[in-house]
Structures are given as structure tokens and as C-alpha cells.
Write a protein that holds these residues in place. Structure first.
Motif, PDB file in Angstrom:
ATOM      1  N   PHE A  49      -3.988   3.096   6.855  1.00 37.77           N
ATOM      2  CA  PHE A  49      -2.735   3.402   6.169  1.00 37.77           C
ATOM      3  C   PHE A  49      -2.499   4.906   6.141  1.00 37.77           C
ATOM      4  CE2 PHE A  49      -2.375  -0.909   4.909  1.00 37.77           C
ATOM      5  CZ  PHE A  49      -3.623  -1.333   4.468  1.00 37.77           C
ATOM      6  N   ILE A  85      -4.579  -0.635  -2.728  1.00 41.71           N
ATOM      7  CA  ILE A  85      -5.841  -0.831  -2.026  1.00 41.71           C
ATOM      8  C   ILE A  85      -6.992  -0.702  -3.017  1.00 41.71           C
ATOM      9  CG2 ILE A  85      -5.044   0.000   0.218  1.00 41.71           C
ATOM     10  CD1 ILE A  85      -6.435   2.684  -0.395  1.00 41.71           C
ATOM     11  N   VAL A 123       0.843  -1.186   0.000  1.00 40.87           N
ATOM     12  CA  VAL A 123       0.000   0.000   0.000  1.00 40.87           C
ATOM     13  C   VAL A 123       0.888   1.249   0.000  1.00 40.87           C
ATOM     14  CG1 VAL A 123      -1.735   1.298   1.266  1.00 40.87           C
ATOM     15  CG2 VAL A 123      -1.820  -1.202   1.234  1.00 40.87           C
ATOM     16  N   PHE A 174     -12.608   2.577   0.629  1.00 42.98           N
ATOM     17  CA  PHE A 174     -11.951   3.149   1.801  1.00 42.98           C
ATOM     18  C   PHE A 174     -12.472   4.541   2.114  1.00 42.98           C
ATOM     19  CE2 PHE A 174      -8.283   0.744   3.455  1.00 42.98           C
ATOM     20  CZ  PHE A 174      -8.356  -0.365   2.629  1.00 42.98           C
ATOM     21  N   ASN A 202      -7.992   6.961  -8.259  1.00 46.51           N
ATOM     22  CA  ASN A 202      -7.498   6.538  -6.941  1.00 46.51           C
ATOM     23  C   ASN A 202      -6.844   7.707  -6.195  1.00 46.51           C
ATOM     24  OD1 ASN A 202      -8.360   3.999  -7.595  1.00 46.51           O
ATOM     25  ND2 ASN A 202      -6.344   3.035  -7.558  1.00 46.51           N
ATOM     26  N   ARG A 260     -10.402   1.543   6.624  1.00 52.56           N
ATOM     27  CA  ARG A 260     -11.565   0.678   6.465  1.00 52.56           C
ATOM     28  C   ARG A 260     -11.434  -0.471   7.451  1.00 52.56           C
ATOM     29  NH1 ARG A 260     -15.803  -1.209   3.409  1.00 52.56           N
ATOM     30  NH2 ARG A 260     -15.956  -3.463   3.185  1.00 52.56           N
ATOM     31  N   ALA A 297      -8.100  -1.923   8.679  1.00 56.62           N
ATOM     32  CA  ALA A 297      -7.016  -1.448   7.816  1.00 56.62           C
ATOM     33  C   ALA A 297      -6.871   0.065   7.962  1.00 56.62           C
ATOM     34  CB  ALA A 297      -7.309  -1.806   6.368  1.00 56.62           C
TER      35      ALA A 297
END
Length: 115
Positions: A104, A27, A2, A32, A76, A99, A102
């Protein structure tokens, strides 16, 4: 792997504008919640704005009416348009993807607003 890569930071005079971008890879971006957070020297990390997968947006009171958070799932990428910048907006701005379990973070981009 990621990766969240922020860009668009810099030095601007008070009253000016900047647009931050955060490009995500590794991802399923569209599912997300994406967020922008900032941390000034000696201060705690604070939420600036978040946008859910359904494009529900939340802003910190300190930036409402001045900042606009948006996302482009085809690219993205999440954006933070910052207008009417103030010296107190000076911080390192971090991109976040969240999410469930998860979570990041990007490496951060410096925004400096001179008075």
C-alpha cells in the motif's frame, strides 16, 4: 479500506530539518514493514528507509547518518526525521506498507530543500 496519510513536508533551507509522519489505518500496522520512498522529477522512485515489524531498519546510503526512521505501533504511525537536509533531498516522499502480497502507498508529501 487502507489509508496511509503522510504529513510534515514543506520548504526548508539546506542544513535544516523536517519530520515526516505517516498515519496508517485499515491494516494491522504492527505486522507490516513500513517504508519511505521518494521520487524527484525525472528520476526513478528510490527507497529512503524501511523498518520491519521487528524494528530492523535499513537506509539508503545517501541518507545514512542524517535521517532516522522510527515507528510507534500504539499510534499506527511511522516517522522519518530528516536532518542536515540537502537540495538533492528535494522530492515527493511516499509512505509504504508492505507484507507478503499486500503493498500500500500514501499519496505523497513534497519536501523542497533550498540552497
Amino acid at each position: 479500506q487502507v489509508q496511509l496519510v503522510e504529513s510534515g513536508g514543506g520548504l526548508v533551507q539546506a542544513g535544516g530539518s523536517l519530520r515526516l509522519s505517516c498515519a496508517a489505518s485499515g491494516i494491522i500496522f504492527s505486522i507490516f514493514t513500513m517504508g519511505w520512498y521518494r521520487q524527484a522529477p525525472g528520476k526513478q522512485l528510490e527507497m529512503v528507509a524501511t523498518i520491519t515489524s521487528g524494528s530492523v531498519i535499513n537506509y539508503a546510503d545517501s541518507v545514512k547518518g542524517r535521517f532516522t526512521n522510527s515507528r510507534d505501533n500504539a499510534k499506527n504511525t511511522v516517522y522519518l526525521q530528516m536532518n542536515s537536509l540537502k537540495p538533492e533531498d528535494t522530492s515527493v516522499y511516499y509512505c509504504n506498507a508492505f507484507r507478503r502480497t499486500a503493498n500500500f502507498w500514501g499519496q505523497g508529501t513534497q519536501v523542497t530543500v533550498s540552497s
